[in-house]
Motif scaffolding. Sequence first.
Motif, PDB file in Angstrom:
ATOM      1  N   ARG A   9      44.598  36.090  45.025  1.00 13.78           N
ATOM      2  CA  ARG A   9      44.306  35.993  43.584  1.00 13.78           C
ATOM      3  C   ARG A   9      44.809  37.211  42.830  1.00 13.78           C
ATOM      4  O   ARG A   9      45.138  37.124  41.648  1.00 13.78           O
ATOM      5  CB  ARG A   9      42.793  35.879  43.354  1.00 13.78           C
ATOM      6  N   CYS A  10      44.799  38.354  43.475  1.00  8.17           N
ATOM      7  CA  CYS A  10      45.136  39.617  42.823  1.00  8.17           C
ATOM      8  C   CYS A  10      46.513  39.541  42.182  1.00  8.17           C
ATOM      9  O   CYS A  10      47.472  39.066  42.785  1.00  8.17           O
ATOM     10  CB  CYS A  10      45.101  40.742  43.859  1.00  8.17           C
ATOM     11  N   ILE A  11      46.606  40.030  40.946  1.00  8.11           N
ATOM     12  CA  ILE A  11      47.886  40.055  40.237  1.00  8.11           C
ATOM     13  C   ILE A  11      48.409  41.482  40.101  1.00  8.11           C
ATOM     14  O   ILE A  11      49.362  41.734  39.367  1.00  8.11           O
ATOM     15  CB  ILE A  11      47.761  39.400  38.852  1.00  8.11           C
ATOM     16  N   GLY A  12      47.744  42.425  40.766  1.00  6.52           N
ATOM     17  CA  GLY A  12      48.238  43.800  40.782  1.00  6.52           C
ATOM     18  C   GLY A  12      48.060  44.546  39.476  1.00  6.52           C
ATOM     19  O   GLY A  12      48.810  45.475  39.177  1.00  6.52           O
ATOM     20  N   ALA A  13      47.069  44.151  38.688  1.00  8.02           N
ATOM     21  CA  ALA A  13      46.857  44.793  37.392  1.00  8.02           C
ATOM     22  C   ALA A  13      46.383  46.240  37.538  1.00  8.02           C
ATOM     23  O   ALA A  13      46.576  47.046  36.634  1.00  8.02           O
ATOM     24  CB  ALA A  13      45.840  44.001  36.573  1.00  8.02           C
ATOM     25  N   GLY A  14      45.734  46.552  38.624  1.00 10.61           N
ATOM     26  CA  GLY A  14      45.376  47.942  38.904  1.00 10.61           C
ATOM     27  C   GLY A  14      44.106  48.437  38.254  1.00 10.61           C
ATOM     28  O   GLY A  14      43.782  49.623  38.366  1.00 10.61           O
ATOM     29  N   MET A  15      43.379  47.568  37.584  1.00 16.56           N
ATOM     30  CA  MET A  15      42.137  48.019  36.940  1.00 16.56           C
ATOM     31  C   MET A  15      41.146  48.566  37.968  1.00 16.56           C
ATOM     32  O   MET A  15      40.455  49.553  37.721  1.00 16.56           O
ATOM     33  CB  MET A  15      41.491  46.864  36.174  1.00 16.56           C
ATOM     34  N   CYS A  16      41.075  47.922  39.101  1.00 15.63           N
ATOM     35  CA  CYS A  16      40.104  48.346  40.112  1.00 15.63           C
ATOM     36  C   CYS A  16      40.410  49.757  40.615  1.00 15.63           C
ATOM     37  O   CYS A  16      39.511  50.588  40.718  1.00 15.63           O
ATOM     38  CB  CYS A  16      40.088  47.349  41.267  1.00 15.63           C
ATOM     39  N   ALA A  17      41.680  50.017  40.892  1.00 14.01           N
ATOM     40  CA  ALA A  17      42.061  51.339  41.403  1.00 14.01           C
ATOM     41  C   ALA A  17      41.881  52.408  40.328  1.00 14.01           C
ATOM     42  O   ALA A  17      41.615  53.573  40.627  1.00 14.01           O
ATOM     43  CB  ALA A  17      43.501  51.301  41.889  1.00 14.01           C
ATOM     44  N   ASP A  25      42.577  50.645  46.216  1.00 16.15           N
ATOM     45  CA  ASP A  25      43.912  51.208  46.083  1.00 16.15           C
ATOM     46  C   ASP A  25      44.854  50.032  45.877  1.00 16.15           C
ATOM     47  O   ASP A  25      44.440  48.870  45.935  1.00 16.15           O
ATOM     48  CB  ASP A  25      44.267  51.991  47.356  1.00 16.15           C
ATOM     49  N   GLN A  26      46.120  50.352  45.618  1.00 20.07           N
ATOM     50  CA  GLN A  26      47.104  49.290  45.475  1.00 20.07           C
ATOM     51  C   GLN A  26      48.183  49.451  46.538  1.00 20.07           C
ATOM     52  O   GLN A  26      48.619  50.570  46.837  1.00 20.07           O
ATOM     53  CB  GLN A  26      47.736  49.333  44.082  1.00 20.07           C
ATOM     54  N   ASP A  27      48.612  48.330  47.076  1.00 17.69           N
ATOM     55  CA  ASP A  27      49.643  48.315  48.105  1.00 17.69           C
ATOM     56  C   ASP A  27      50.964  48.794  47.505  1.00 17.69           C
ATOM     57  O   ASP A  27      51.404  48.280  46.476  1.00 17.69           O
ATOM     58  CB  ASP A  27      49.782  46.870  48.618  1.00 17.69           C
ATOM     59  N   ARG A  32      49.409  44.825  45.139  1.00 13.98           N
ATOM     60  CA  ARG A  32      48.109  44.145  45.218  1.00 13.98           C
ATOM     61  C   ARG A  32      47.041  45.063  45.780  1.00 13.98           C
ATOM     62  O   ARG A  32      47.324  46.050  46.440  1.00 13.98           O
ATOM     63  CB  ARG A  32      48.235  42.885  46.074  1.00 13.98           C
ATOM     64  N   VAL A  33      45.828  44.662  45.519  1.00  9.21           N
ATOM     65  CA  VAL A  33      44.674  45.491  45.859  1.00  9.21           C
ATOM     66  C   VAL A  33      44.538  45.726  47.364  1.00  9.21           C
ATOM     67  O   VAL A  33      44.830  44.852  48.186  1.00  9.21           O
ATOM     68  CB  VAL A  33      43.393  44.836  45.292  1.00  9.21           C
ATOM     69  N   LEU A  34      44.106  46.933  47.685  1.00  9.77           N
ATOM     70  CA  LEU A  34      43.694  47.284  49.039  1.00  9.77           C
ATOM     71  C   LEU A  34      42.255  47.778  48.950  1.00  9.77           C
ATOM     72  O   LEU A  34      41.949  48.623  48.099  1.00  9.77           O
ATOM     73  CB  LEU A  34      44.581  48.393  49.606  1.00  9.77           C
ATOM     74  N   ASN A  54      35.892  43.900  35.436  1.00  9.76           N
ATOM     75  CA  ASN A  54      37.120  44.087  34.658  1.00  9.76           C
ATOM     76  C   ASN A  54      38.375  43.559  35.336  1.00  9.76           C
ATOM     77  O   ASN A  54      39.456  43.626  34.753  1.00  9.76           O
ATOM     78  CB  ASN A  54      37.303  45.578  34.343  1.00  9.76           C
ATOM     79  N   CYS A  55      38.233  43.049  36.538  1.00  9.86           N
ATOM     80  CA  CYS A  55      39.417  42.493  37.213  1.00  9.86           C
ATOM     81  C   CYS A  55      39.859  41.225  36.481  1.00  9.86           C
ATOM     82  O   CYS A  55      39.101  40.265  36.393  1.00  9.86           O
ATOM     83  CB  CYS A  55      39.094  42.158  38.666  1.00  9.86           C
ATOM     84  N   PRO A  56      41.085  41.198  35.961  1.00 12.44           N
ATOM     85  CA  PRO A  56      41.532  40.034  35.187  1.00 12.44           C
ATOM     86  C   PRO A  56      41.749  38.788  36.027  1.00 12.44           C
ATOM     87  O   PRO A  56      41.842  37.689  35.490  1.00 12.44           O
ATOM     88  CB  PRO A  56      42.847  40.514  34.554  1.00 12.44           C
ATOM     89  N   ALA A  57      41.805  38.965  37.349  1.00 13.12           N
ATOM     90  CA  ALA A  57      42.051  37.827  38.227  1.00 13.12           C
ATOM     91  C   ALA A  57      40.803  37.376  38.967  1.00 13.12           C
ATOM     92  O   ALA A  57      40.864  36.457  39.779  1.00 13.12           O
ATOM     93  CB  ALA A  57      43.146  38.195  39.239  1.00 13.12           C
ATOM     94  N   ALA A  58      39.677  38.009  38.684  1.00 15.29           N
ATOM     95  CA  ALA A  58      38.421  37.703  39.392  1.00 15.29           C
ATOM     96  C   ALA A  58      38.635  37.726  40.900  1.00 15.29           C
ATOM     97  O   ALA A  58      38.172  36.844  41.621  1.00 15.29           O
ATOM     98  CB  ALA A  58      37.862  36.362  38.933  1.00 15.29           C
ATOM     99  N   ALA A  59      39.332  38.748  41.352  1.00 12.96           N
ATOM    100  CA  ALA A  59      39.689  38.831  42.768  1.00 12.96           C
ATOM    101  C   ALA A  59      38.721  39.687  43.571  1.00 12.96           C
ATOM    102  O   ALA A  59      38.879  39.824  44.776  1.00 12.96           O
ATOM    103  CB  ALA A  59      41.105  39.394  42.904  1.00 12.96           C
ATOM    104  N   ILE A  60      37.734  40.265  42.892  1.00 13.94           N
ATOM    105  CA  ILE A  60      36.786  41.150  43.567  1.00 13.94           C
ATOM    106  C   ILE A  60      35.422  40.467  43.612  1.00 13.94           C
ATOM    107  O   ILE A  60      34.906  40.026  42.581  1.00 13.94           O
ATOM    108  CB  ILE A  60      36.668  42.494  42.822  1.00 13.94           C
ATOM    109  N   THR A  61      34.850  40.386  44.784  1.00  9.52           N
ATOM    110  CA  THR A  61      33.543  39.757  44.962  1.00  9.52           C
ATOM    111  C   THR A  61      32.551  40.788  45.476  1.00  9.52           C
ATOM    112  O   THR A  61      32.862  41.568  46.378  1.00  9.52           O
ATOM    113  CB  THR A  61      33.643  38.609  45.993  1.00  9.52           C
TER     114      THR A  61
END
Length: 76
Positions: A9-17, A25-27, A32-34, A54-61
């Motif tokens: 799902r991750c689009i690599g937006a980087g908000m999480c990092a 982190d980002q690969d 994409r998220v690590l 804040n993840c725009p892809a709702a990739a974090i649970t």
Amino acid sequence: MELAVDRERCIGAGMCALLAPELFDQDDADGRVLLRDPVPPAAHHSAAHEAAHNCPAAAITLLGRASAPPDRHTGD
Ligand code: SF4
């Protein structure tokens, strides 16, 4: 609390990092998220919630509710 990420799902937006660099982190290869810490200490729970929110892809649970604030308004 436990964290999980969905790299599909991750689009690599980087908000999480940006918001929680201790946890995410980002690969270098695809952006994409690590997940750095799937079981963050209490001191990082707030940042984990902020990153997930804040993840725009709702990739974090977020799993588990120990000492965690509600992650969603239920509309009372
Ligand atoms: S904020 Fe979401 S979409 Fe952006 S890198 Fe992190 S997991 Fe991926």
